[in-house]
Design a protein around this motif. Structure first.
Motif, PDB file in Angstrom:
ATOM      1  N   ALA A 101       0.837  -1.206   0.000  1.00 19.70           N
ATOM      2  CA  ALA A 101       0.000   0.000   0.000  1.00 19.70           C
ATOM      3  C   ALA A 101       0.868   1.250   0.000  1.00 19.70           C
ATOM      4  N   GLY A 102       0.569   2.169  -0.926  1.00 18.11           N
ATOM      5  CA  GLY A 102       1.297   3.424  -1.006  1.00 18.11           C
ATOM      6  C   GLY A 102       2.591   3.351  -1.781  1.00 18.11           C
ATOM      7  N   TYR A 140      -7.905 -13.723 -11.775  1.00 24.90           N
ATOM      8  CA  TYR A 140      -8.094 -12.312 -11.447  1.00 24.90           C
ATOM      9  C   TYR A 140      -7.186 -11.497 -12.354  1.00 24.90           C
ATOM     10  N   LEU A 141      -7.383 -10.193 -12.373  1.00 21.71           N
ATOM     11  CA  LEU A 141      -6.531  -9.296 -13.150  1.00 21.71           C
ATOM     12  C   LEU A 141      -5.501  -8.679 -12.206  1.00 21.71           C
ATOM     13  N   LEU A 142      -4.249  -8.875 -12.529  1.00 16.89           N
ATOM     14  CA  LEU A 142      -3.171  -8.485 -11.629  1.00 16.89           C
ATOM     15  C   LEU A 142      -3.154  -6.985 -11.358  1.00 16.89           C
ATOM     16  N   GLN A 143      -3.265  -6.182 -12.402  1.00 18.52           N
ATOM     17  CA  GLN A 143      -3.257  -4.728 -12.205  1.00 18.52           C
ATOM     18  C   GLN A 143      -4.368  -4.302 -11.253  1.00 18.52           C
ATOM     19  N   GLU A 197      -3.894  -2.565  -7.467  1.00 22.51           N
ATOM     20  CA  GLU A 197      -4.538  -1.289  -7.140  1.00 22.51           C
ATOM     21  C   GLU A 197      -5.480  -1.439  -5.955  1.00 22.51           C
ATOM     22  N   ALA A 198      -6.184  -2.562  -5.877  1.00 26.46           N
ATOM     23  CA  ALA A 198      -7.112  -2.792  -4.773  1.00 26.46           C
ATOM     24  C   ALA A 198      -6.385  -2.898  -3.436  1.00 26.46           C
ATOM     25  N   LYS A 199      -5.124  -3.310  -3.475  1.00 31.79           N
ATOM     26  CA  LYS A 199      -4.317  -3.408  -2.252  1.00 31.79           C
ATOM     27  C   LYS A 199      -3.660  -2.080  -1.889  1.00 31.79           C
TER      28      LYS A 199
END
Length: 265
Positions: free
Chosen positions: A186-187, A209-212, A216-218
């Motif tokens: 994160a960040g 799942y889609l890696l990108q 981003e979700a993390k």
């Protein structure tokens, strides 16, 4: 009497020093985090419904392997299950297999390593300076949610080491946590195989799942090249990541630079 006591003490001290030296010489030298690098490869070789197989994208291993060995680092190969490492057949095509990767493909010693990778459960993170997650679609299934890989990567990072990946290998970063339980990435500025590249690769319908999107979700600050499949590498603190197969050579050099410039764990 006093002189004899001093003499005996000197003899005793000499004997103790000799014993200590003999014991030390008889023990194997312990590895140090300054020269040990862990390379992670997939054990997974199947798509849900395609008849062709997947696995390790070979050049994403060989480039970093060659760069680190030439620089004098000791390299260990590990996979989630240990043993034989599957190679994605598409990575052996003329478009992706450069001269360096082709040389390793015909190197019996190197290929023997791919037949006998260490199991992640057996790895002690304390002896490694960095961990590098290689790519290939197989990693989407067995890098994420793997408790052993999570333990290793978090351990290396917490003792001051580097966490690195290329392409789909960034799946190994998704579940990493800081000591307070928040996502470790994160960040941080990171890259990995993009959603557009997944579509263009023709297997978007097959991956779990889609890696990108997951990066981003993390909370990662995801970055990518404007042009798909062009080399793109991001170094942010002790994270070094490459976007796609074309980034494998550049990310290897970026990891080497981070190792040389970074603080010893």
């Amino acid at each position: 009497m006093g002189r004899m006591s001093i003499f005996k003490q000197i003899i005793l001290l000499a004997c103790l020093l000799m014993m200590k030296t003999a014991i030390a010489n008889g023990m194997p030298e312990m590895p140090t985090p300054s020269d040990q690098i862990l390379l992670v490869v997939t054990s997974h070789d199947r798509y849900p419904s395609r008849t062709d197989s997947t696995g390790l994208w070979l050049a994403e291993l060989t480039h970093v392997y060659d760069v680190l060995l030439e620089a004098g680092y000791s390299v260990d190969l590990v996979s989630p299950l240990g043993g034989k490492v599957p190679i994605d057949p598409r990575s052996l095509g003329w478009l992706y297999l450069d001269a360096a990767a082709k040389a390793r493909l015909h190197d019996p010693k190197f290929m023997a390593l791919l037949q006998s990778s260490q199991a992640a459960a057996d790895i002690d993170p304390a002896v490694y300076r960095a961990i590098f997650f290689t790519g290939g679609h197989g990693t989407m299934w067995d890098f994420r949610s793997n408790k052993a890989l999570k333990r290793i990567a978090e351990g290396i990072y917490r003792h001051g080491g580097i966490v690195s990946s290329v392409c789909h290998g960034a799946a190994g970063l998704l579940d990493l946590e800081a000591e307070d339980g928040t996502p470790l990435i994160a960040g941080h500025r990171l890259t990995g195989f993009s959603n557009l590249e997944e579509t263009l690769s023709g297997v978007r319908s097959q991956v779990p799942y889609l890696l990108q999107s997951e990066l981003e979700a993390k909370g990662a600050r995801y970055e990518k090249s404007i042009i798909p499949f062009r080399s793109y590498v991001v170094t942010d603190g002790r994270f070094v990541t490459g976007q796609n197969p074309g980034s494998s050579q550049e990310v290897a050099l970026a990891l080497l630079a981070a190792l040389k410039n970074g603080t010893q764990p």
